[in-house]
Scaffold this motif. Sequence first.
Motif, PDB file in Angstrom:
ATOM      1  N   ARG A  13      16.181  43.569 -13.523  1.00 42.97           N
ATOM      2  CA  ARG A  13      17.315  43.853 -14.395  1.00 42.97           C
ATOM      3  C   ARG A  13      16.908  44.777 -15.549  1.00 42.97           C
ATOM      4  NH1 ARG A  13      21.908  40.745 -15.106  1.00 42.97           N
ATOM      5  NH2 ARG A  13      20.883  39.041 -13.965  1.00 42.97           N
ATOM      6  N   ASP A  28      13.530  38.663 -11.226  1.00 41.92           N
ATOM      7  CA  ASP A  28      14.905  39.061 -11.492  1.00 41.92           C
ATOM      8  C   ASP A  28      15.041  39.701 -12.868  1.00 41.92           C
ATOM      9  OD1 ASP A  28      17.889  38.821 -10.740  1.00 41.92           O
ATOM     10  OD2 ASP A  28      17.787  37.846 -12.708  1.00 41.92           O
ATOM     11  N   SER A  29      14.375  39.152 -13.852  1.00 44.35           N
ATOM     12  CA  SER A  29      14.444  39.725 -15.200  1.00 44.35           C
ATOM     13  C   SER A  29      13.802  41.102 -15.247  1.00 44.35           C
ATOM     14  CB  SER A  29      13.753  38.793 -16.195  1.00 44.35           C
ATOM     15  OG  SER A  29      14.386  37.525 -16.223  1.00 44.35           O
ATOM     16  N   PRO A  42      16.363  24.335  -7.954  1.00 44.21           N
ATOM     17  CA  PRO A  42      16.482  25.349  -9.008  1.00 44.21           C
ATOM     18  C   PRO A  42      15.526  26.521  -8.744  1.00 44.21           C
ATOM     19  CG  PRO A  42      15.267  23.427  -9.793  1.00 44.21           C
ATOM     20  CD  PRO A  42      15.830  23.049  -8.454  1.00 44.21           C
ATOM     21  N   LEU A  43      15.901  27.679  -9.268  1.00 45.07           N
ATOM     22  CA  LEU A  43      15.063  28.860  -9.084  1.00 45.07           C
ATOM     23  C   LEU A  43      13.698  28.641  -9.720  1.00 45.07           C
ATOM     24  CD1 LEU A  43      17.597  31.734  -9.841  1.00 45.07           C
ATOM     25  CD2 LEU A  43      16.748  31.023  -7.605  1.00 45.07           C
ATOM     26  N   SER A  44      12.712  29.116  -9.007  1.00 45.10           N
ATOM     27  CA  SER A  44      11.357  29.001  -9.530  1.00 45.10           C
ATOM     28  C   SER A  44      11.141  29.993 -10.668  1.00 45.10           C
ATOM     29  CB  SER A  44      10.338  29.267  -8.419  1.00 45.10           C
ATOM     30  OG  SER A  44      10.453  30.590  -7.939  1.00 45.10           O
ATOM     31  N   GLY A  45      10.114  29.745 -11.462  1.00 39.45           N
ATOM     32  CA  GLY A  45       9.815  30.639 -12.562  1.00 39.45           C
ATOM     33  C   GLY A  45       9.470  32.046 -12.105  1.00 39.45           C
ATOM     34  N   ARG A  46       8.820  32.159 -10.953  1.00 42.05           N
ATOM     35  CA  ARG A  46       8.444  33.483 -10.428  1.00 42.05           C
ATOM     36  C   ARG A  46       9.677  34.298 -10.067  1.00 42.05           C
ATOM     37  NH1 ARG A  46       7.910  35.472  -5.387  1.00 42.05           N
ATOM     38  NH2 ARG A  46       6.463  37.223  -5.079  1.00 42.05           N
ATOM     39  N   ARG A  47      10.668  33.648  -9.407  1.00 45.65           N
ATOM     40  CA  ARG A  47      11.880  34.373  -9.026  1.00 45.65           C
ATOM     41  C   ARG A  47      12.682  34.782 -10.254  1.00 45.65           C
ATOM     42  NH1 ARG A  47      14.989  31.107  -4.428  1.00 45.65           N
ATOM     43  NH2 ARG A  47      16.244  33.018  -4.533  1.00 45.65           N
ATOM     44  N   LYS A  48      12.725  33.937 -11.265  1.00 47.90           N
ATOM     45  CA  LYS A  48      13.413  34.303 -12.498  1.00 47.90           C
ATOM     46  C   LYS A  48      12.728  35.480 -13.183  1.00 47.90           C
ATOM     47  CE  LYS A  48      15.355  29.742 -13.569  1.00 47.90           C
ATOM     48  NZ  LYS A  48      15.397  28.624 -14.544  1.00 47.90           N
ATOM     49  N   ALA A  49      11.406  35.482 -13.155  1.00 42.68           N
ATOM     50  CA  ALA A  49      10.673  36.582 -13.785  1.00 42.68           C
ATOM     51  C   ALA A  49      10.916  37.900 -13.055  1.00 42.68           C
ATOM     52  CB  ALA A  49       9.181  36.253 -13.812  1.00 42.68           C
TER      53      ALA A  49
END
Length: 301
Positions: A36, A32-33, A23-30
């Motif tokens: 965006r 990406d957000s 699953p995507l790590s929290g850093r990559r999700k942050a």
Amino acid sequence: MTTTLEPSDLGGSLNRKGSSFKPLSGRRKAVDSIARGSVVAAVIIAIIPLLWLLTTLVLHGLNPILDPGWWTGSERYGGAANAIVGTLVQTLLATIISVPLGIFVAIYLVEYSDGKSFLSRTTTFMVDILSGVPSIVAALFVYAVWRTTLGLPRMGFLVAIALVLLMMPLVVRSTEEMLKIVPQDLREASYALGVPKWKTIARIVLPTALSGIVTGVMLAIARVMGESAPVLILVGSTKAMNWNPFAGNQESLPLMMVQQYGQGPSAFDKVWGAALTLVLLVAVVYVGAKVVSKVFAPKKS
């Protein structure tokens, strides 16, 4: 004794070992957000002044254009028909001259030139130079050649010549980019069937790129339609109707706006009305050109 693995046994072993996808790590999700959100914020920042400008233009310029006399009467009778006619005639002349020339130049640069010849390098250089020429420079050049050297009177046709110098580089550049993105496979398939090169360009390449070419032409028209420097230098103002660009003074919407603004706050309604009329004319021409491009574009199966 040979053991045969069933698909269910294989899937079970994979499930026991676990999936190779993490699953995507929290850093990559942050990240990406944040990206965006930045893109959405940039779009909103770009839209706000455009909406503000359009709203202001409509609020201030709507009342004058709702009067039927605005479209039917000349400035002599409180309308703007003479300025609308002058703008359309001058822009039409510039379009008739610059669009065919610009498209042919782009076809030469993309389809026939190797990019190394003296003619192609000179053409590219001159197009780049003309792309950055201010409108006042183009107007002064036409004035020096046609008025000072040849002694021709001020008239609407001279404005059209100055607009050609501003419009043609945009047509060349936009058409050139659209022709470049046409797949080379289409050309080669046409050549394989024995179709001549000129017919391939006319029947395959240009229809494929037609939508983008029309968009580029409309951007060029929108730019030159609102230019004020050429009309201030190359043509005299008149409050009477004049359909002939080769004789006499000829009004235009940019010239009308400049003159009405100089008369003080009492004439600001006409300034806003002329500005909104100019925007509406550009919008109508743009929609019409889009319809034409869809009609003549290659049909999708």
